[in-house]
Design a protein around this motif. Structure first.
Motif, PDB file in Angstrom:
ATOM      1  N   LEU A 165      86.691 -66.304  12.359  1.00 46.19           N
ATOM      2  CA  LEU A 165      86.284 -67.074  13.597  1.00 46.19           C
ATOM      3  C   LEU A 165      85.653 -68.237  13.069  1.00 46.19           C
ATOM      4  N   ARG A 166      86.049 -69.508  13.332  1.00 47.99           N
ATOM      5  CA  ARG A 166      85.612 -70.610  12.562  1.00 47.99           C
ATOM      6  C   ARG A 166      84.722 -71.288  13.490  1.00 47.99           C
ATOM      7  N   VAL A 167      83.303 -71.528  13.387  1.00 47.85           N
ATOM      8  CA  VAL A 167      82.148 -72.238  14.062  1.00 47.85           C
ATOM      9  C   VAL A 167      82.049 -73.294  13.534  1.00 47.85           C
ATOM     10  N   VAL A 168      81.547 -74.272  14.132  1.00 49.00           N
ATOM     11  CA  VAL A 168      81.162 -75.462  13.754  1.00 49.00           C
ATOM     12  C   VAL A 168      79.855 -76.043  14.510  1.00 49.00           C
ATOM     13  N   ALA A 169      79.243 -76.783  13.826  1.00 48.66           N
ATOM     14  CA  ALA A 169      77.843 -77.126  14.448  1.00 48.66           C
ATOM     15  C   ALA A 169      77.811 -78.563  13.880  1.00 48.66           C
ATOM     16  N   LEU A 170      77.536 -79.492  14.799  1.00 48.83           N
ATOM     17  CA  LEU A 170      77.204 -80.825  14.498  1.00 48.83           C
ATOM     18  C   LEU A 170      75.973 -81.385  14.947  1.00 48.83           C
ATOM     19  N   GLY A 171      75.320 -82.011  13.605  1.00 44.89           N
ATOM     20  CA  GLY A 171      73.977 -82.726  13.996  1.00 44.89           C
ATOM     21  C   GLY A 171      73.117 -82.926  12.825  1.00 44.89           C
ATOM     22  N   ARG A 172      72.165 -83.363  12.901  1.00 43.79           N
ATOM     23  CA  ARG A 172      71.115 -83.715  11.659  1.00 43.79           C
ATOM     24  C   ARG A 172      70.516 -82.470  11.419  1.00 43.79           C
ATOM     25  N   LEU A 173      70.157 -82.243  10.354  1.00 44.17           N
ATOM     26  CA  LEU A 173      69.619 -81.179   9.614  1.00 44.17           C
ATOM     27  C   LEU A 173      68.167 -81.216   9.982  1.00 44.17           C
ATOM     28  N   SER A 174      67.711 -80.882  11.059  1.00 45.27           N
ATOM     29  CA  SER A 174      66.245 -80.991  11.353  1.00 45.27           C
ATOM     30  C   SER A 174      65.725 -79.861  12.040  1.00 45.27           C
ATOM     31  N   HIS A 175      64.449 -79.520  12.073  1.00 45.54           N
ATOM     32  CA  HIS A 175      63.737 -78.968  12.894  1.00 45.54           C
ATOM     33  C   HIS A 175      64.393 -78.557  14.342  1.00 45.54           C
TER      34      HIS A 175
END
Length: 375
Positions: A197-207
């Motif tokens: 399963l290929r999971v993707v997350a997009l966004g700034r590496l922040s809290h």
């Protein structure tokens, strides 16, 4: 007071890369295409503005650097007043707490006939409490013509504001630019194949983005790989967590890459995960929906609204905040059942089709038209 003759200006506190800058660029370019003069400015650049790809020809910086003292803040405010007197905007649409507080004051002191529109892109209970309190006062000044929330859930967090402030509120949901819509629609949907399963997350590496929850969940889904697209202040800590969980061969930090490259990465995934602690109306979520990726989001009001279609249908999977085990269960369900994955993909595509750039621009144009030159 001077005569209102200028352009529409979009502004925010600083020009750090992220969804807000992308949104302002998208709306600005859309209004320019409709014949409206539009400019963009920020109070100051972040320290790494050049490295983050800020188009300095498009984004004017009122101050050369972030103020580090009271005197520096006073000088930045004075520069903002001078900018307003020189440009004499017809309207300014601001975002981020500091800009929202300072713009009405600066317009009042500059004595320009500029209509100010404040905008909220995250729940106000995530803002600095003092700035939030001051915002209630400055947002009630006569120059403020409207207060925009990017979702109804964000708008609900304005309930504590003064009556004059609340009377000016409205919701304009985010959407993608026509260019991004075209890019997404042209991307191939063919997957690489295989059982993983290929999971993707997009966004700034922040809290805010809550990546530790996602990484801990990945440790409980052995047949899955994760790509995280974005940069930010939490990267070192997240890499350490990946190493501690022995996930080094299954979690890839792609870094900050051009938007079209990030979209191509997302298009090759099987599922999109965004378990943020808070959002406004996430552009990444809209992008993933347009791609027809099954959506897994955190159980916070803004996220639930973000995956809900206009007829009330939930088009994504909602998992409790700070519950890696529940997230892992959701991911294993998608991994083990192709029919389930297809079901959520179809619902996501339906949701993505409802987010209309033309509708968003119509709303902004209707709000700003009294202050903008006619087409």
């Amino acid at each position: 007071m001077t005569t209102r003759t200028g352009a529409i200006h979009f502004t925010m506190t600083h020009s750090t890369a992220g969804g807000l800058r992308e949104l302002w660029d998208d709306i600005a370019e859309g209004l320019i295409a409709r014949g409206h003069p539009v400019k963009r400015f920020v109070l100051y650049p972040p320290a790494d503005a050049e490295g983050e790809g800020v188009d300095m020809a498009v984004w004017h910086h009122v101050a050369d650097a972030r103020p580090r003292s009271v005197l520096g803040a006073v000088r930045t405010f004075a520069a903002l007043v001078r900018y307003l007197r020189r440009e004499r905007p017809a309207a300014v649409v601001s975002a981020m707490p500091a800009a929202n507080v300072l713009l009405p004051l600066a317009v009042t002191i500059a004595r320009v006939r500029t209509r100010v529109f404040l905008s909220h892109h995250s729940p106000t209970d995530t803002h600095n409490r003092l700035l939030d309190r001051i915002d209630g006062w400055t947002g009630s000044l006569p120059c403020v013509a409207g207060i925009i929330s990017v979702s109804d859930a964000v708008g609900a967090t304005l309930a504590h504001k003064p009556a004059t402030y609340r009377a000016r509120t409205l919701t304009i949901h985010n959407a993608l630019s026509e260019w991004v819509e075209r890019v997404l629609d042209a991307l191939p949907r063919a997957k690489a194949g295989g059982d993983r399963l290929r999971v993707v997350a997009l966004g700034r590496l922040s809290h805010q983005k809550n990546y530790p929850m996602l990484i801990r969940a990945m440790a409980q889904v052995p047949g899955a790989d994760l790509e995280i697209v974005g940069g930010g202040e939490d990267e070192a800590a997240l890499r350490t967590l990946v190493a501690d969980l022995n996930l080094g061969d299954r979690v890839t930090f792609v870094g900050l890459i051009p938007r079209d490259a990030a979209l191509a990465r997302a298009a090759s995934a099987d599922v999109f995960v965004q378990v943020s602690r808070y959002e406004g109306h996430s552009l990444a979520l809209i992008e993933a929906a347009r791609l027809g990726l099954p959506l897994v989001v955190s159980d916070v009001p803004v996220q639930v609204e973000g995956i809900t279609a206009r007829d009330g249908t939930r088009c994504g999977i909602v998992v409790p905040l700070e519950d890696p085990a529940a997230l892992a269960t959701a991911l294993r369900g998608l991994q083990d059942d192709p029919a389930r994955r297809s079901h959520w993909a179809d619902l996501a595509a339906r949701l993505g089709g409802e987010a209309s750039n033309a509708r968003m621009l119509d709303r902004y144009e209707a709000v700003l038209a009294p202050a903008a030159p006619a087409r």
